[in-house]
Design a protein around this motif. Structure first.
Motif, mmCIF file in Angstrom:
data_model
loop_
_atom_site.group_PDB
_atom_site.id
_atom_site.type_symbol
_atom_site.label_atom_id
_atom_site.label_comp_id
_atom_site.label_asym_id
_atom_site.label_seq_id
_atom_site.Cartn_x
_atom_site.Cartn_y
_atom_site.Cartn_z
ATOM 1 N N GLY A 190 56.734 -17.391 -14.661
ATOM 2 C CA GLY A 190 55.714 -16.466 -14.222
ATOM 3 C C GLY A 190 55.379 -15.455 -15.299
ATOM 4 N N SER A 197 56.846 -15.753 -9.804
ATOM 5 C CA SER A 197 56.374 -17.133 -9.639
ATOM 6 C C SER A 197 57.127 -18.070 -10.577
ATOM 7 N N ALA A 213 54.855 -25.553 -7.576
ATOM 8 C CA ALA A 213 55.008 -24.130 -7.882
ATOM 9 C C ALA A 213 55.470 -23.393 -6.644
ATOM 10 N N LEU A 216 53.626 -18.178 -5.487
ATOM 11 C CA LEU A 216 52.346 -17.791 -6.080
ATOM 12 C C LEU A 216 51.727 -16.689 -5.226
ATOM 13 N N TYR A 225 43.601 -21.051 -7.901
ATOM 14 C CA TYR A 225 44.509 -21.414 -8.992
ATOM 15 C C TYR A 225 44.064 -22.756 -9.575
ATOM 16 N N GLY A 248 53.389 -19.323 -0.660
ATOM 17 C CA GLY A 248 53.088 -19.376 -2.077
ATOM 18 C C GLY A 248 53.466 -20.685 -2.732
ATOM 19 N N PHE A 284 48.873 -17.171 -14.987
ATOM 20 C CA PHE A 284 49.915 -16.780 -14.040
ATOM 21 C C PHE A 284 51.220 -17.523 -14.317
#
Length: 290
Positions: A190, A197, A213, A216, A225, A248, A284
């Motif tokens: 992250g 993340s 992932a 998030l 994203y 997330g 990100f």
């Protein structure tokens, strides 16, 4: 007006066409007709039917005993019926309707009906056929509703099956990546905008890329994203859009182009809804391939 009240008025309308209503019943029917155009039309139709039947049915006097019993059931005095002139037949409709601009008035005619037995039987038969037709229509409507529900169920099941098949193909593809001889694992960290993340990518030039992932952050409306595969010394390649769930988590499978060089960097950026052909937003997640 309730269904029971409507049925009672229809019964009065049928008896009115035969001329066998009492004064109170005629008054009740007249009041109902004054405020119900549909009922008034139904009464006129019954009168027309009774009149037509009276004109086409041969005039046959019934046996005295049968005639007396029927008149008694109908509430008609046998002496009054025997005194009625022949001209007051079904063709005169027994009780006629006169419509004015302000009211509907029922006029009483003779109670004796030449061909009264045939006309009554015909009206009963017509009423029965009407009820049968209504019941048939109701059954057909219910059947159509069941067919529509069944069709909707089939569409829903087909969509579910298509989704399940797609998910199965994706899982099979990911498994091929995991067990591919050239599989390479890339861990993504992250960035300052999303330090919690994490993500991991499994890359095979021949089998594809399996990506997952976690944590998030939720995005504002109009943002999405987007995953990028960046070969050494070349422009980033769009690997698809990510749709995180409430926790997330997001996953994606990307089929690598056959002529694509080995990946050097894998990254996730935030872009406008729908995605873009080249990255423009903030990073990100970023991971370097070994």
């Amino acid at each position: 007006m309730s269904a029971a009240d409507r049925d009672q008025l229809r019964e009065l309308a049928s008896l009115h066409a035969l001329g066998v209503l009492s004064d109170d019943e005629r008054a009740e029917l007249a009041r109902a007709m004054a405020g119900d155009a549909e009922l008034a039309a139904e009464v006129r139709q019954l009168e027309d039917t009774a009149g037509a039947l009276g004109g086409v049915v041969a005039q046959v006097d019934p046996p005295a005993r049968l005639r007396a019993r029927v008149l008694a059931v109908a509430g008609i005095d046998a002496n009054d019926a025997s005194d009625a002139p022949a001209s007051s037949a079904v063709g005169d409709r027994g009780a006629a309707v006169r419509r004015t601009d302000t009211s509907v008035v029922i006029r009483r005619g003779s109670s004796a009906l030449p061909g009264w037995l045939a006309a009554a039987a015909a009206l009963v038969l017509a009423s029965g056929l009407g009820l049968w037709a209504l019941q048939l229509r109701t059954s057909l409507d219910a059947m159509n509703a069941r067919v529509e529900r069944a069709e909707a169920d089939v569409v829903r099941i087909q969509r579910t099956l298509d989704l399940s098949q797609q998910q199965t193909r994706t899982l099979e593809a990911k498994n091929e990546v995991l067990f591919a001889p050239d599989m390479q694992r890339v861990d993504l960290a992250g960035q300052p905008v999303a330090p919690a993340s994490t993500a991991r990518a499994f890359v095979s030039r021949h089998s594809g890329l399996a990506f997952a992932a976690n944590q998030l952050p939720a995005l504002p409306a109009g943002k999405v994203y987007q995953l990028w595969v960046i070969p050494q010394g070349q422009s980033p390649v769009n690997a698809g859009l990510l749709a995180p769930d409430a926790s997330g988590h997001a996953s994606l499978f990307f089929e690598m182009p056959a002529d694509m060089p080995p990946a050097a960097v894998i990254a996730v950026t935030v872009e406008p809804a729908g995605g873009v052909p080249a990255p423009t937003g903030e990073k990100f997640l970023v991971g370097l391939a070994n």
